[in-house]
Design an enzyme around this catalytic site. Structure first.
Site, PDB file in Angstrom:
ATOM      1  N   LYS A 153     -11.772  -0.468  -1.300  1.00 44.99           N
ATOM      2  CA  LYS A 153     -10.967  -0.032  -2.437  1.00 44.99           C
ATOM      3  C   LYS A 153     -11.736  -0.294  -3.740  1.00 44.99           C
ATOM      4  O   LYS A 153     -12.676   0.416  -4.045  1.00 44.99           O
ATOM      5  CB  LYS A 153      -9.626  -0.771  -2.463  1.00 44.99           C
ATOM      6  CG  LYS A 153      -8.528  -0.332  -1.507  1.00 44.99           C
ATOM      7  CD  LYS A 153      -8.860   0.031  -0.163  1.00 44.99           C
ATOM      8  CE  LYS A 153      -7.687   0.288   0.749  1.00 44.99           C
ATOM      9  NZ  LYS A 153      -8.005   0.010   2.146  1.00 44.99           N
ATOM     10  N   HIS A 173      -5.026  -3.766  -1.975  1.00 41.11           N
ATOM     11  CA  HIS A 173      -4.729  -2.935  -3.146  1.00 41.11           C
ATOM     12  C   HIS A 173      -4.443  -3.773  -4.397  1.00 41.11           C
ATOM     13  O   HIS A 173      -3.923  -3.250  -5.378  1.00 41.11           O
ATOM     14  CB  HIS A 173      -3.547  -2.023  -2.847  1.00 41.11           C
ATOM     15  CG  HIS A 173      -3.831  -1.014  -1.788  1.00 41.11           C
ATOM     16  ND1 HIS A 173      -4.369   0.225  -2.054  1.00 41.11           N
ATOM     17  CD2 HIS A 173      -3.677  -1.075  -0.435  1.00 41.11           C
ATOM     18  CE1 HIS A 173      -4.517   0.899  -0.923  1.00 41.11           C
ATOM     19  NE2 HIS A 173      -4.107   0.128   0.073  1.00 41.11           N
ATOM     20  N   SER A 226       0.793  -1.221   0.000  1.00 40.24           N
ATOM     21  CA  SER A 226       0.000   0.000   0.000  1.00 40.24           C
ATOM     22  C   SER A 226       0.827   1.274   0.000  1.00 40.24           C
ATOM     23  O   SER A 226       0.350   2.324  -0.437  1.00 40.24           O
ATOM     24  CB  SER A 226      -0.940   0.009   1.219  1.00 40.24           C
ATOM     25  OG  SER A 226      -0.194  -0.032   2.430  1.00 40.24           O
TER      26      SER A 226
END
Length: 465
Positions: A292, A260, A232
């Protein structure tokens, strides 16, 4: 490189500020100990303003004020944020959003959320164990399990909580947790609260991990290795094939944080296993967040049926927490379905990441170890310079946030650019060019921690004691 630091060295000035803060806190504690007790309160609790952690924050703020740096954090966005956003009435190009595939305002995602609200209301209203179970939870968990070719999955109300409660449930004082040095704070906290022995290995250094495994083999009841798919803060990718090979020899549990990576890497957005060509069933614990790519909120674990059954029955963050809001579950499930139906979004996001990365490198910007996917850092080094660069870009119409200590080690302050499928090539080209120009202007002025009037900082802090 090591050696003696000269007067005016930014790191020396920073250390002076931090040293003063510690001495200031110690002196304050000594003064309190020598004061006569209050007639009405014999044992007063320590004031939060006397804590060294508070002093550190205030020292950073004071230094920022002396340099004229406005606080770049807690900017209020006046609408849905994706490739663009609105702050203080200004439309900005936005690189501070996790909305990697543009699902936050997708009509189908919004409709699924609204339909769930109409049917179930806003909240699950209770822990799923007692009265909070809804069909939307099962539908999302089934979709997540199929995404990872896993037997089962379970969702939690928070991504941070997912790591904390899963690690804390599976490991204890007789066990060992090995983690990448740059692992997310949530995994660190989970490891600490578990009471297990904990060791870190250098970032993405599988050879060092192997040495640790060799030296500790047979000494612990259980061993867990924790890595991130896409890191990240740095934007590089775990070496999953080598990790799986080590797992076959040493028999540890492998946990991969896909926060991510989901919807970001791999030809169809299936994440780290697809990107590296590995069998997803060779990973024991797939962890991820719903905030996300899936434009929702919460976290998940995917793996064996036994693992999920254990977590649903024993993980405090599941048993004693309210169930995920049905509207969030419905929107996340719909986003996962859209990854399958609209693969062009994944391809566009990956193309944008490559373009940003190549342009940044061409301009001589330091992108660290990033491979140019969803997360691309610009390493600035100096925390004050990173904060001012963020503000300068804001003035130029670009929203991107600085990352400073303690989120990253001292000397590695950066701006962190999140790339989405919705950014245009023109926005990316303008942003890279503007960033290079603004950074060069700060470097030319020698703007940063070394510019701080240390005596002014000391006087200001002493006056507040």
């Amino acid at each position: 490189m090591t050696g003696r630091r000269k007067e005016g060295d930014p790191s020396l000035v920073r250390d002076q500020v931090l040293s003063f803060m510690k001495d200031h806190a110690r002196a304050g504690a000594q003064r309190r100990q020598t004061r006569a007790p209050s007639p009405s309160v014999a044992h007063a609790a320590t004031a939060f303003s006397d804590l060294p952690e508070y002093k550190q924050i205030m020292a950073q703020e004071t230094a920022g004020e002396l340099l004229g740096i406005g606080n770049p954090f807690f900017r209020s966005h006046e609408g849905a944020a994706s490739a663009t956003t609105v702050v203080d009435g200004r439309s900005l190009i936005n690189f501070a959003s996790y909305d990697y595939l543009g699902f936050n305002r997708h009509p189908e995602v919004l409709r699924a959320s609204k339909d769930a609200i109409e049917r179930y209301g806003i909240s699950a209203s209770a822990s799923r164990v007692v009265a909070g179970e809804r069909p939307a939870h099962h539908e999302l968990e089934e979709k997540l399990a199929s995404f990872y070719e896993a037997e089962a999955a379970v969702v939690f109300v928070s991504g941070y909580l997912t790591n904390v409660t899963t690690i804390g449930t599976l490991l204890g004082p007789e066990d060992l947790i090995l983690h990448d040095e740059f692992i997310h704070n949530s995994a660190l906290v989970g490891a600490k609260l578990s009471g297990a022995h904990r060791r870190w290995f250098r970032h993405n250094d599988v050879a060092e991990l192997e040495k640790i495994l060799q030296s500790t083999e047979g000494r612990y009841r259980r061993v867990l290795v924790v890595v991130e798919g896409v890191y990240s803060m740095d934007g590089d990718i775990a070496d999953l094939p080598k990790l799986i090979e080590l797992k076959s020899r040493f028999g540890f549990w492998l946990m991969v944080d896909e926060a991510h990576a989901l919807g970001v890497i791999g030809k169809t957005g299936r994440g780290t296993s697809e990107h590296t060509g590995c069998n997803p069933r060779d990973v024991d614990i797939w962890m991820g967040t719903l905030s996300k790519t899936t434009a929702s909120c919460g976290g998940y674990i995917a793996g064996s049926k036994a693992l999920v059954t254990l977590l649903k029955g024993a993980a405090g963050g599941f048993v004693y927490s309210v169930g995920l809001a049905p509207a969030l579950a419905a929107s996340a499930r719909t986003a996962l379905e859209l990854i399958d139906r609209e693969p062009e979004r994944v391809a566009r996001m990956q193309s944008n990441g490559k373009l940003f990365f190549e342009l940044a490198r061409a301009r001589g910007l330091d992108t660290g170890v990033s491979v140019g996917c969803s997360v691309i850092p610009l390493i600035v080094g100096d925390s004050m310079r990173a904060a001012q660069l963020s503000n300068d870009l804001l003035a130029a119409g670009i929203n991107v946030m600085p990352i400073i200590h303690p989120a990253v080690p001292e000397g590695l302050a950066r701006l962190r650019f999140f790339i989405t499928s919705e950014h245009t090539p023109q926005q990316i080209e303008f942003t890279v060019a503007t960033t290079a120009e603004k950074l060069q202007a700060l470097v030319s002025r020698n703007f940063g921690v070394g510019s701080v009037d240390i005596e002014a900082v000391l006087r200001r802090m002493a006056g507040e004691s």
